[in-house]
Design an enzyme around this catalytic site. Structure first.
Site, short mmCIF file in Angstrom:
data_model
loop_
_atom_site.label_atom_id
_atom_site.label_comp_id
_atom_site.label_asym_id
_atom_site.label_seq_id
_atom_site.Cartn_x
_atom_site.Cartn_y
_atom_site.Cartn_z
N TYR A 1 -0.47 -10.04 0.61
CA TYR A 1 0.55 -9.46 1.42
C TYR A 1 0.59 -10.26 2.57
O TYR A 1 -0.32 -10.69 2.95
CB TYR A 1 0.44 -8.08 1.29
CG TYR A 1 -0.75 -7.42 1.95
CD1 TYR A 1 -1.07 -7.23 3.34
CD2 TYR A 1 -1.82 -7.12 1.18
CE1 TYR A 1 -2.20 -6.92 3.79
CE2 TYR A 1 -3.08 -6.60 1.59
CZ TYR A 1 -3.23 -6.50 3.01
OH TYR A 1 -4.36 -6.04 3.60
N ARG B 1 -2.44 -12.26 3.74
CA ARG B 1 -3.82 -11.92 3.25
C ARG B 1 -4.09 -12.44 1.54
O ARG B 1 -2.92 -11.89 0.72
CB ARG B 1 -3.90 -10.38 3.57
CG ARG B 1 -3.82 -10.32 5.00
CD ARG B 1 -5.02 -9.52 5.40
NE ARG B 1 -6.31 -10.11 5.09
CZ ARG B 1 -7.40 -9.55 4.78
NH1 ARG B 1 -7.69 -8.32 4.55
NH2 ARG B 1 -8.69 -10.34 4.25
N HIS C 1 -10.41 -3.11 -0.96
CA HIS C 1 -11.29 -2.61 -0.08
C HIS C 1 -12.39 -1.59 -0.52
O HIS C 1 -12.05 -0.73 -1.59
CB HIS C 1 -10.59 -1.62 1.01
CG HIS C 1 -9.34 -2.55 1.78
ND1 HIS C 1 -9.62 -3.16 2.95
CD2 HIS C 1 -8.31 -2.90 1.52
CE1 HIS C 1 -8.57 -3.59 3.53
NE2 HIS C 1 -7.66 -3.68 2.82
N TYR D 1 0.88 -1.27 -0.10
CA TYR D 1 0.09 0.07 0.12
C TYR D 1 0.87 1.34 0.08
O TYR D 1 1.93 1.25 0.52
CB TYR D 1 -0.87 0.09 1.25
CG TYR D 1 -2.10 -0.84 1.21
CD1 TYR D 1 -3.31 -0.68 0.88
CD2 TYR D 1 -1.77 -2.30 1.57
CE1 TYR D 1 -4.44 -1.64 0.89
CE2 TYR D 1 -2.88 -3.18 1.58
CZ TYR D 1 -4.06 -2.73 1.19
OH TYR D 1 -5.15 -3.61 1.18
N HIS E 1 -7.25 -8.60 -2.39
CA HIS E 1 -8.36 -8.24 -2.23
C HIS E 1 -8.30 -6.66 -2.67
O HIS E 1 -7.29 -5.91 -2.59
CB HIS E 1 -9.03 -8.25 -0.83
CG HIS E 1 -7.80 -7.71 0.15
ND1 HIS E 1 -6.88 -8.40 0.78
CD2 HIS E 1 -7.83 -6.44 0.84
CE1 HIS E 1 -6.17 -7.66 1.48
NE2 HIS E 1 -6.76 -6.39 1.54
FE LIG Z 1 -5.92 -4.74 2.70
#
Ligand SMILES: [Fe+2]
Length: 221
Positions: free
Chosen positions: A144, A152, A157, A105, A155
């Site tokens: 990640y 995870r 969000h 991110y 995805h």
């Molecule tokens: Fe996330």
């Protein structure tokens, strides 16, 4: 007196009530069942909700002022925001944020050592149209680390705000190897509602891109 019992009703009244109950329980319920949708399950907001104001763009594959394009598989994500009755939620606000193609991110709290992508900021603010539809172009995020021993699954969000309801959720991808072990996805009842398919593009889209359909259902809208 003030209280009614079945003895207060005539045989004919009971027959009428029975007919009404029969209609109410059989015919309309079949119609309602055809329209009634299930609310999209909620998911955690997560630690990487953007600190900066989200840009109003439907193309996350380019950053204003930069010539390059985001790395990764191009996705055209589209769907409708509906209420439980199947009615479109017009002008709903949709906030999206996601990791890049390396699983990182742009958020300063992300400690993942995976590289940043200078051509990808990973967030956007959209609104649904008069039919409740939305669409954006992005890249497929990567899985990640979610902790020392867990990953995870990929995805995106979503935070969706209608006039009466707000939903925070995450959209996942079919066949991701981490879907089955992810505690957040698996905490959702009806988790299949959160898992989208990657489909081949129709002619109006870039040939190398994929289509992803993700409908979102709020309570009232
Ligand atoms: Fe996330």
């Amino acid at each position: 007196m003030g209280t009614y019992s079945i003895n207060n009703f005539s045989r004919r009244e009971i027959a009428n009530m029975s007919a009404a109950l029969l209609c109410a329980s059989v015919l309309p319920s079949r119609l309602i069942a055809a329209e009634k949708l299930l609310r999209t399950p909620g998911q955690i907001l997560g630690p990487f909700y953007p600190l900066k104001e989200l840009p109003q763009t439907s193309d996350l594959t380019r950053v204003p002022g930069r010539a390059g394009r985001a790395a990764g598989q191009i996705l055209n994500v589209m769907g409708r925001v509906l209420n439980l009755k199947g009615e479109p939620v017009r002008n709903a606000k949709i906030e999206i944020w996601q990791a890049n193609a390396y699983g990182r991110y742009t958020h300063p709290s992300d400690t993942n050592p995976a590289p940043l992508d200078p051509n990808f900021d990973g967030s956007a603010l959209l609104a649904t149209d008069s039919e409740g539809q939305y669409r954006f172009k992005t890249i497929k995020s990567a899985a990640y680390p979610g902790g020392p021993n867990s990953m995870r699954p990929a995805h995106i969000h979503f935070q969706v705000s209608g006039r009466e309801d707000r939903l925070v959720t995450q959209m996942y991808f079919e066949n991701d190897p981490y879907n089955d072990s992810d505690p957040f996805l698996n905490s959702a009842g009806r988790k299949q509602l959160l898992i989208a398919k990657l489909q081949d593009p129709t002619p109006e889209f870039e040939p190398d891109s994929k289509l992803v359909r993700f409908d979102i259902v709020l309570y009232n809208g």
